[in-house]
Design a protein around this motif. Structure first.
Motif, PDB file in Angstrom:
ATOM      1  N   GLN A  66      23.126  29.895  90.843  1.00 34.31           N
ATOM      2  CA  GLN A  66      23.097  28.348  90.205  1.00 34.31           C
ATOM      3  C   GLN A  66      22.105  28.317  91.024  1.00 34.31           C
ATOM      4  O   GLN A  66      21.213  27.481  91.170  1.00 34.31           O
ATOM      5  N   SER A  67      21.184  28.713  91.951  1.00 34.30           N
ATOM      6  CA  SER A  67      20.295  28.960  92.303  1.00 34.30           C
ATOM      7  C   SER A  67      18.982  29.850  91.828  1.00 34.30           C
ATOM      8  O   SER A  67      18.874  30.296  90.928  1.00 34.30           O
ATOM      9  N   VAL A  68      18.049  28.850  92.252  1.00 31.96           N
ATOM     10  CA  VAL A  68      16.340  29.351  91.659  1.00 31.96           C
ATOM     11  C   VAL A  68      15.661  29.909  92.144  1.00 31.96           C
ATOM     12  O   VAL A  68      14.451  29.252  92.513  1.00 31.96           O
ATOM     13  N   PHE A 243      19.074  23.554  94.320  1.00 28.90           N
ATOM     14  CA  PHE A 243      19.679  24.061  93.332  1.00 28.90           C
ATOM     15  C   PHE A 243      21.368  23.304  93.977  1.00 28.90           C
ATOM     16  O   PHE A 243      21.241  22.983  94.603  1.00 28.90           O
TER      17      PHE A 243
END
Length: 370
Positions: A66-68, A243
């Motif tokens: 999910q992380s950006v 995020f």
């Protein structure tokens, strides 16, 4: 410089007499390297127990699908299997070739200063230099010993995380719980942000005093919430892009932390418990997994660890304790164990030869070895 030469170059003994040491020599080295500690935002983790786990959890969170956050650096210590475990980006360790190249650069910089540096100072400089070269977006960095005078504290962190603080490294950190807490509180930055696990009343007072003196924001919350709270804090303050955070952090399984293996049909649990509370946690784990079996527990300890506070957790007739001499240059030899040890029920033989103690355990009647 090849990899083995680089390892030999970075290796230095740890001496209690060298601590505390001013951060000025390392600042000078980093100045020669053009200030890599300023290249990216950083989260710094201090505490007595669990700081390696929290560091890995935060890195794992920021590396999640999910992380950006594209590139997350992780610097931890000590290593268990190979020295390069200390340095990772997005879960991938530094390569042997890059490690050797980095040490060549570091040593060239060292030659331009008047100082001799410890292993940890050199490793910290290497991590910061590598993270800058690889353009990481955020670095998660674990304190080695203490905090205020630790090499990692050259980093102007954007968030300080503090795990439970206990009495440890007494010789190096002043001997009292308050002095130990004062060292670890030193990672709190002026007008900075800090998240802490619950602490004793004495430790909490020290942390609050440090935060007040530095006009910093200190929040105390359950230890199991630290990693997610760190993610939320970094997002809210726009240190990292926003995020969707998960509801919980998947467990992180690190080698040497409640690590269970099987050898010759025996179950072996390996753990680095080294404080009073971590001994109690280890005992609870043993009782939960093997509530009735006879168990052999092999204990090797360093000179600066509180053996008399640690060992009573395993005082039970079904435990056969074997005291041995751990490897390295700071072991407490069995001949120097304090006497009498505070035990009522356990047998307590000593075996100064660690390898012999391990081999004897594998051949013993006990099916579970700690």
């Amino acid at each position: 410089m090849d990899y083995l030469h680089a390892l030999n170059t970075i290796a230095r003994p740890i001496r209690a007499a060298d601590f505390p040491r001013s951060l000025q020599p390392l600042h000078q080295l980093l100045a020669v390297l053009n200030y890599p500690q300023k290249a990216c935002p950083a989260v710094v983790v201090a505490g007595s127990v669990g700081k390696g786990t929290i560091a890995h959890q935060v890195a794992s969170l920021l590396n999640s699908s999910q992380s950006v956050v594209p590139r997350v650096g992780l610097y931890t210590s000590p290593h268990l299997h190979i020295f390069r475990e200390r340095f990772a980006i997005n879960g991938t360790l530094i390569s042997q070739q890059t490690f050797a190249e980095a040490m060549t650069t570091i040593q060239t910089a060292v030659a331009r200063t008047p100082h001799r540096y410890s292993t940890f100072e050199l490793a910290t400089a290497l991590a910061l230099w590598w993270f800058r070269e690889e353009k990481v977006d955020i670095a998660i960095m674990e304190i080695g010993i203490g905090g205020r005078d630790d090499a990692v504290n050259v980093v102007p962190n954007q968030l300080a995380l503090i795990t439970p603080i206990e009495r440890e490294h007494a010789v190096m950190l002043g001997g009292t719980l308050s002095s130990i807490a004062a060292h670890k509180a030193g990672i709190i930055q002026p007008e900075g942000f800090a998240l802490s696990a619950p602490q004793s009343t004495e430790v909490t007072a020290v942390l609050q005093q440090e935060a007040a003196a530095r006009h910093a924001h200190l929040t105390i919350l359950p230890a199991e919430e630290l990693a997610l709270a760190a993610g939320s804090n970094l997002i809210e303050r726009r240190i990292i892009p926003s995020f969707s955070l998960p509801e919980s952090i998947p467990p992180v399984h690190l080698p040497g932390r409640m690590e269970q293996i099987t050898l010759n049909g025996k179950t072996i649990l390996i753990d680095g418990a080294h404080t009073h509370r971590s001994a109690q946690r280890l005992r609870r784990t043993i009782d939960q997994r093997w509530p009735e079996q006879p168990i052999r527990i092999i204990i090797g300890i360093l000179k600066d660890k509180p053996l008399t506070e640690f060992i009573p957790a395993f005082d039970h007739p079904r435990f056969r304790l074997v005291l041995t001499q751990t490897s390295g240059h700071r072991p407490l030899p069995p001949a120097q164990f304090p006497q009498p040890l505070p035990l009522d029920s356990s047998s307590l033989p000593t075996d100064p030869d660690m390898n012999h103690a391990l081999l004897a355990a594998v051949e013993s009647a006990e099916e579970v070895i700690i």
